[in-house]
Write a protein that holds these residues in place. Structure first.
Motif, mmCIF file in Angstrom:
data_model
loop_
_atom_site.group_PDB
_atom_site.id
_atom_site.type_symbol
_atom_site.label_atom_id
_atom_site.label_comp_id
_atom_site.label_asym_id
_atom_site.label_seq_id
_atom_site.Cartn_x
_atom_site.Cartn_y
_atom_site.Cartn_z
ATOM 1 N N VAL A 46 0.799 -1.254 0.202
ATOM 2 C CA VAL A 46 -0.008 0.110 0.127
ATOM 3 C C VAL A 46 0.765 1.301 -0.151
ATOM 4 C CG1 VAL A 46 -1.858 1.235 1.053
ATOM 5 C CG2 VAL A 46 -1.455 -1.277 1.512
ATOM 6 N N LEU A 47 0.394 2.227 -0.813
ATOM 7 C CA LEU A 47 1.117 3.474 -0.880
ATOM 8 C C LEU A 47 0.142 4.686 -0.329
ATOM 9 C CD1 LEU A 47 3.335 5.789 -1.456
ATOM 10 C CD2 LEU A 47 2.424 5.729 -3.873
ATOM 11 N N ILE A 48 0.581 5.231 0.632
ATOM 12 C CA ILE A 48 -0.264 6.168 1.457
ATOM 13 C C ILE A 48 0.298 7.537 1.462
ATOM 14 C CG2 ILE A 48 -1.664 6.743 3.589
ATOM 15 C CD1 ILE A 48 -0.932 3.532 4.420
ATOM 16 N N GLY A 49 -0.509 8.476 0.600
ATOM 17 C CA GLY A 49 0.336 9.783 0.418
ATOM 18 C C GLY A 49 -0.819 10.920 0.449
ATOM 19 N N PRO A 50 -0.432 12.262 0.015
ATOM 20 C CA PRO A 50 -1.307 13.155 -0.338
ATOM 21 C C PRO A 50 -2.400 12.793 -1.343
ATOM 22 C CG PRO A 50 0.958 13.943 0.087
ATOM 23 C CD PRO A 50 1.231 12.510 -0.201
ATOM 24 N N SER A 51 -3.448 13.214 -1.145
ATOM 25 C CA SER A 51 -4.720 12.947 -2.064
ATOM 26 C C SER A 51 -4.207 13.509 -3.317
ATOM 27 C CB SER A 51 -5.826 13.454 -1.356
ATOM 28 O OG SER A 51 -6.401 12.674 -0.256
ATOM 29 N N THR A 52 -3.892 14.990 -3.332
ATOM 30 C CA THR A 52 -3.564 15.230 -4.694
ATOM 31 C C THR A 52 -2.672 14.425 -5.626
ATOM 32 O OG1 THR A 52 -1.888 16.792 -3.748
ATOM 33 C CG2 THR A 52 -4.011 17.617 -3.862
ATOM 34 N N PHE A 53 -1.619 14.126 -4.935
ATOM 35 C CA PHE A 53 -0.610 13.251 -5.755
ATOM 36 C C PHE A 53 -1.238 11.808 -6.050
ATOM 37 C CE2 PHE A 53 2.879 9.931 -5.398
ATOM 38 C CZ PHE A 53 3.357 10.192 -6.567
ATOM 39 N N LEU A 54 -1.801 11.254 -5.579
ATOM 40 C CA LEU A 54 -2.533 9.979 -5.836
ATOM 41 C C LEU A 54 -3.698 10.264 -6.795
ATOM 42 C CD1 LEU A 54 -2.410 8.037 -2.569
ATOM 43 C CD2 LEU A 54 -0.645 8.166 -4.136
ATOM 44 N N ASP A 55 -4.286 11.328 -6.657
ATOM 45 C CA ASP A 55 -5.404 11.575 -7.569
ATOM 46 C C ASP A 55 -4.781 11.561 -9.181
ATOM 47 O OD1 ASP A 55 -7.227 11.444 -5.914
ATOM 48 O OD2 ASP A 55 -7.459 13.806 -5.869
ATOM 49 N N LEU A 56 -3.275 12.038 -8.959
ATOM 50 C CA LEU A 56 -2.582 12.154 -10.252
ATOM 51 C C LEU A 56 -2.196 10.965 -10.942
ATOM 52 C CD1 LEU A 56 -1.106 13.917 -12.477
ATOM 53 C CD2 LEU A 56 0.835 14.179 -10.892
ATOM 54 N N VAL A 57 -1.769 10.086 -9.917
ATOM 55 C CA VAL A 57 -1.413 8.638 -10.388
ATOM 56 C C VAL A 57 -2.571 7.943 -10.887
ATOM 57 C CG1 VAL A 57 -0.728 6.599 -9.439
ATOM 58 C CG2 VAL A 57 0.294 8.630 -8.664
ATOM 59 N N ASP A 58 -3.983 8.215 -10.278
ATOM 60 C CA ASP A 58 -5.009 7.746 -10.904
ATOM 61 C C ASP A 58 -5.353 8.176 -12.230
ATOM 62 O OD1 ASP A 58 -7.192 6.003 -10.754
ATOM 63 O OD2 ASP A 58 -8.494 7.834 -10.307
ATOM 64 N N GLU A 59 -5.150 9.539 -12.415
ATOM 65 C CA GLU A 59 -5.555 9.947 -13.758
ATOM 66 C C GLU A 59 -4.557 9.700 -14.823
ATOM 67 O OE1 GLU A 59 -5.526 14.507 -15.649
ATOM 68 O OE2 GLU A 59 -5.671 14.298 -13.452
ATOM 69 N N LEU A 60 -3.521 9.266 -14.527
ATOM 70 C CA LEU A 60 -2.343 8.935 -15.528
ATOM 71 C C LEU A 60 -2.519 7.369 -16.029
ATOM 72 C CD1 LEU A 60 0.677 10.772 -14.280
ATOM 73 C CD2 LEU A 60 -0.725 11.380 -16.292
ATOM 74 N N LYS A 61 -3.403 6.796 -14.945
ATOM 75 C CA LYS A 61 -3.570 5.249 -15.281
ATOM 76 C C LYS A 61 -2.425 4.510 -15.362
ATOM 77 C CE LYS A 61 -7.934 5.663 -15.367
ATOM 78 N NZ LYS A 61 -9.049 5.373 -13.733
ATOM 79 N N VAL A 62 -1.309 4.707 -14.428
ATOM 80 C CA VAL A 62 0.075 4.233 -14.535
ATOM 81 C C VAL A 62 0.015 3.000 -14.112
ATOM 82 C CG1 VAL A 62 1.216 6.343 -14.976
ATOM 83 C CG2 VAL A 62 0.968 5.224 -12.745
ATOM 84 N N MET A 63 -0.719 2.714 -13.208
ATOM 85 C CA MET A 63 -0.748 0.949 -12.708
ATOM 86 C C MET A 63 -2.137 0.702 -12.298
ATOM 87 S SD MET A 63 2.434 1.851 -9.706
ATOM 88 C CE MET A 63 3.937 2.209 -10.305
ATOM 89 N N ASP A 64 -2.163 -0.511 -11.709
ATOM 90 C CA ASP A 64 -3.527 -1.246 -11.757
ATOM 91 C C ASP A 64 -3.525 -1.347 -10.122
ATOM 92 O OD1 ASP A 64 -5.728 -2.711 -11.538
ATOM 93 O OD2 ASP A 64 -4.529 -4.587 -12.155
ATOM 94 N N VAL A 65 -4.509 -0.637 -9.622
ATOM 95 C CA VAL A 65 -4.270 -0.391 -8.168
ATOM 96 C C VAL A 65 -5.960 -0.412 -7.865
ATOM 97 C CG1 VAL A 65 -2.242 0.959 -7.804
ATOM 98 C CG2 VAL A 65 -4.321 2.239 -8.269
ATOM 99 N N ASP A 66 -6.150 -0.489 -6.548
ATOM 100 C CA ASP A 66 -7.545 -0.179 -5.748
ATOM 101 C C ASP A 66 -7.310 0.460 -4.740
ATOM 102 O OD1 ASP A 66 -7.487 -2.106 -3.795
ATOM 103 O OD2 ASP A 66 -7.294 -3.575 -5.169
ATOM 104 N N LYS A 67 -8.474 0.806 -4.006
ATOM 105 C CA LYS A 67 -8.556 1.554 -2.692
ATOM 106 C C LYS A 67 -9.083 0.598 -1.674
ATOM 107 C CE LYS A 67 -8.660 6.158 -4.966
ATOM 108 N NZ LYS A 67 -9.070 7.343 -4.941
ATOM 109 N N ASN A 68 -8.950 -0.632 -1.729
ATOM 110 C CA ASN A 68 -9.593 -1.326 -0.683
ATOM 111 C C ASN A 68 -8.600 -1.452 0.430
ATOM 112 O OD1 ASN A 68 -11.757 -1.853 -2.244
ATOM 113 N ND2 ASN A 68 -10.812 -3.443 -3.224
#
Length: 237
Positions: free
Chosen positions: A90-112
């Motif tokens: 699990v990577l836990i970080g500032p929401s703004t940064f993780l939103d960027l990761v999600d937007e770029l779709k660079v990895m297959d992740v979930d939030k469970n």
């Protein structure tokens, strides 16, 4: 005795740098929340933690700068009872940064991630979705064979304090090594302090005590020879 120490140091120095890989950070399993999170001094330097996961999550903490490359992975010692052990990273970080990761779709992740998350933070869970048994690799210095699991490899866009965690969604328990960083950095002192300790830890971690017994036997033989030499000198006098 000095000659023996010199020989040991020389043998360590002759090992290839790639055999050392990560510096070992000792852990006792008490890093079970954000307050007790194990501190990673520099997330760019290669570090490793030998852990035994029980029915809880284990946490790690580090400060990152913008444009730092974050590389982290999980490996499992090749033991029969761990072949199907697939804990989540699990990577836990500032929401703004993780939103960027999600937007770029660079990895297959979930939030469970069913654990509390600090205000202003978000958590992305990286599961292992590959084949079982997974790819193996042999680590020469520790002389341990591992199964490779998932990894994180991305660039930090927002400086700040980050956390990582490992847990198992199925409540399974077992041993794992958590690695972070990619730059190998060993000083002269490490060859006679950090590395010998890491070797001993790897024996316990991989449950391979045969080489440890051999090493103890060799050391006892050396000290026996030294003692016999001293005895002979005293007797001659």
């Amino acid at each position: 005795m000095k000659k023996i120490v010199v020989i040991v140091i020389f043998c360590l120095l002759m090992l290839p740098a790639s055999a050392f890989g990560h510096k070992l950070i000792p852990t006792d399993g008490t890093n079970i929340d954000y307050e007790s999170a194990l501190n990673i001094p520099d997330p760019v330097i290669s570090w490793a933690m030998y852990e035994e996961l029980e029915d809880n999550a284990l946490f790690y903490k580090f400060d990152a700068k913008k444009d730092d490359r974050l590389f982290s992975s999980i490996v499992i010692p090749k033991l029969d009872n761990l072949e199907n052990f697939t804990p989540s990273l699990v990577l836990i970080g500032p929401s703004t940064f993780l939103d960027l990761v999600d937007e770029l779709k660079v990895m297959d992740v979930d939030k469970n991630f069913d654990y509390p998350i600090p205000d202003g933070y978000d958590a992305y869970v990286f599961d292992y979705n590959g084949p079982i048994p997974s790819k193996e690799f042999y680590e020469p210095f520790g002389q341990v064979t591992y199964w490779e699991r998932q990894e994180i490899d991305l660039e930090i866009e927002a400086p700040g304090t980050y956390y990582m965690a490992v847990f198992d969604k199925n409540g399974s328990t077992g041993k794992l090594a958590v690695a972070i960083g990619y730059v190998e950095d060993f000083s002269g002192n490490d060859f006679v302090t950090v590395l010998p300790n890491a070797w001993l830890e790897s024996r316990y971690f991989s449950e391979d005590y045969s080489q440890l017994f051999i090493m103890v036997g060799i050391l006892l033989g050396i000290f026996g020879l030294i003692g016999f030499g001293i005895y002979r000198k005293i007797k001659r006098k």
